[in-house]
Structures are given as structure tokens and as C-alpha cells.
Design a protein around this motif. Structure first.
Motif, PDB file in Angstrom:
ATOM      1  N   ASP A  55       0.983  -0.919   0.217  1.00  0.00           N
ATOM      2  CA  ASP A  55       0.445  -0.078   0.213  1.00  0.00           C
ATOM      3  C   ASP A  55       0.743   1.060   0.243  1.00  0.00           C
ATOM      4  O   ASP A  55       0.935   2.371   1.085  1.00  0.00           O
ATOM      5  N   THR A  91      -9.359   0.200  -3.804  1.00  0.00           N
ATOM      6  CA  THR A  91     -10.320   1.755  -3.991  1.00  0.00           C
ATOM      7  C   THR A  91     -10.181   2.536  -2.761  1.00  0.00           C
ATOM      8  O   THR A  91     -10.338   3.546  -3.402  1.00  0.00           O
ATOM      9  N   ASP A  92      -9.395   2.059  -1.737  1.00  0.00           N
ATOM     10  CA  ASP A  92      -9.249   2.945  -0.922  1.00  0.00           C
ATOM     11  C   ASP A  92      -7.176   2.690  -0.401  1.00  0.00           C
ATOM     12  O   ASP A  92      -7.618   3.539   0.735  1.00  0.00           O
ATOM     13  N   ARG A  94      -4.138   4.139  -0.790  1.00  0.00           N
ATOM     14  CA  ARG A  94      -3.531   4.807  -1.124  1.00  0.00           C
ATOM     15  C   ARG A  94      -2.812   5.983  -2.042  1.00  0.00           C
ATOM     16  O   ARG A  94      -2.721   7.200  -1.692  1.00  0.00           O
ATOM     17  N   ASP A  97      -4.970   8.654  -3.387  1.00  0.00           N
ATOM     18  CA  ASP A  97      -5.621   9.481  -3.051  1.00  0.00           C
ATOM     19  C   ASP A  97      -5.229  10.902  -3.091  1.00  0.00           C
ATOM     20  O   ASP A  97      -5.062  10.858  -4.918  1.00  0.00           O
ATOM     21  N   ALA A 121     -12.961   6.764  -8.162  1.00  0.00           N
ATOM     22  CA  ALA A 121     -12.522   6.631  -6.657  1.00  0.00           C
ATOM     23  C   ALA A 121     -10.953   7.207  -7.420  1.00  0.00           C
ATOM     24  O   ALA A 121     -10.065   8.062  -6.359  1.00  0.00           O
TER      25      ALA A 121
END
Length: 220
Positions: A55, A91-92, A94, A97, A121
Motif C-alpha cells: 500500500d 479503491t481505498d 493510498r 488519494d 475513486a
């Protein structure tokens, strides 16, 4: 486009352990070197395996380098790129962002719902290739977006594929004083492996960094 592969391996050529967990191989001086290389690049690329395992954020750590980039009239952080044939990037993650633009390379076979989720996203999707990402075509698309230098940070499958496609211009390799071992631990260039037409490297520089060495190769 200039493609620079940057990686850190153990003394026995491993990127991480057989558990594929992130391991600190280098130290603060090498971390700073990597940050500087990112700052001088237009985009930073990893494979989806690296996203799933680590991640990563792939942004600059040094605020002064962010300011310097803005003074050059570019974004504070380079763009981020994920090679992800089946659109498996969470989709979450890092990397999705709003700190920097993120491109996700997918193949035509990627599930439509996953593509739609990634677009929602905030990812910019680039479709190239049928079952697997056609890296040559995808990088050409990236070049048309203004990317002149692409830094590649792994993992081994992506690095092998880039070498296999003849797309790498330079390899910067930190070799640390650590032994990891394990036949299933990832190496610098995984994938199918070469049995002929091995990529030829020309050693251009050797430098001691932290408790290891930095090797800089040109790809012939």
C-alpha cells in the motif's frame, strides 16, 4: 521517454521475504536518494502486487523538494502509475488519494465493474492489451501525457516485463548487507525468466551508501 528502474535487494538478490512483506533493506541515505530520484521524475510506477502487499503512497517526503517542483511549474508530486491488468487495485489504496494524479494501466479483459470503481475513486484508466497490459502501448500513452522520465519501483514481475519488452534505459540497484533467502521470495526480475537474449547491462558507477552499495547500470 526515459525509463529508470530503481530497486533495493538483499545481498542474495531478494526484494522481500517469502511472505512478501516490506523489509527495510537500505537506510536513511538511500531513502533520501530515492526521494530525490522521485522528485526528478515525471511519474513513478509500480505493479499491482506492490500495491496489494505494501500500500505505497509514492509521494515525496521532503517538503523542500515539493516546493522546488512547484517552482519549476509542475505538480508537487510526480504522477503515480500502477500496472494492473485485472484492475485489482483497492479503491481505498493510498495511491488513489488526491495528493497526485494516478494512472492505472489495465487490459481489455479487466472486469468492467472494477474499472468503473477505480474511475470513481479518481484513477485515470489506460487500457492497453487484451489479457495483460501491453506495456509498450501503455507507456506511449503516458508519454503523450507529458511524461519524459518514468521511475519504476517494482515489483519483480513488472521489472521483468519491462526488461522483456526492451523498455528499460537505466537500472539503479541498491544491494544491502542483509541475507533473506527463500526460493519463493521475490527477486529483482521475476516472471518467466530469460533463457536467451539476456538483457545486457553496462556498469557505469558504484557508490557506497549506508551499509551497502549502489550500482548504476545503463541498459544496452
Amino acid at each position: 521517454m526515459r525509463v529508470v528502474v530503481n530497486a533495493a535487494t538483499s545481498a542474495d538478490g531478494k526484494l522481500s521475504s517469502k511472505r512478501r512483506e516490506q523489509i527495510a533493506i537500505s537506510g536513511p541515505d538511500d531513502f533520501d536518494r530515492v526521494d530525490a530520484l522521485r522528485a526528478g521524475s515525471d511519474a513513478v510506477m509500480v505493479g499491482v502486487g506492490t500495491v496489494l502487499a505494501d500500500d505505497p503512497h509514492l509521494t515525496l517526503d521532503d517538503p523542500d523538494r515539493q516546493v522546488a517542483r512547484r517552482e519549476r511549474d509542475v505538480t508537487a508530486h510526480p504522477a503515480r502509475v500502477v500496472a494492473d491488468s485485472r484492475a485489482r487495485t483497492p479503491t481505498d489504496a493510498r495511491i488513489l488519494d488526491d495528493e497526485a494524479t494516478t494512472y492505472v494501466f489495465v487490459a481489455e479483459a479487466a472486469p468492467t465493474e472494477r474499472i468503473e470503481s477505480l474511475e470513481a475513486a479518481g484513477a485515470r484508466l489506460v487500457t492497453a492489451g487484451e489479457e495483460r497490459v501491453d506495456l509498450s502501448s501503455a507507456l506511449s500513452s503516458l508519454e503523450r501525457e507529458g511524461v519524459e522520465q518514468l521511475m519504476v519501483e517494482g515489483g519483480g514481475e513488472l521489472i521483468f516485463s519491462l526488461f522483456d519488452s526492451g523498455l528499460v534505459d537505466e537500472l539503479r540497484l541498491f544491494v544491502g548487507s542483509k541475507l533473506i533467502g527463500g526460493r519463493d521470495a521475490p527477486t529483482l526480475a521475476d516472471g518467466e525468466g530469460f533463457v536467451a537474449d539476456f538483457p545486457e547491462l553496462e556498469l557505469e558507477d558504484v557508490e557506497r551508501v549506508d551499509d551497502g552499495v549502489l550500482l548504476r547500470y545503463a541498459v544496452e
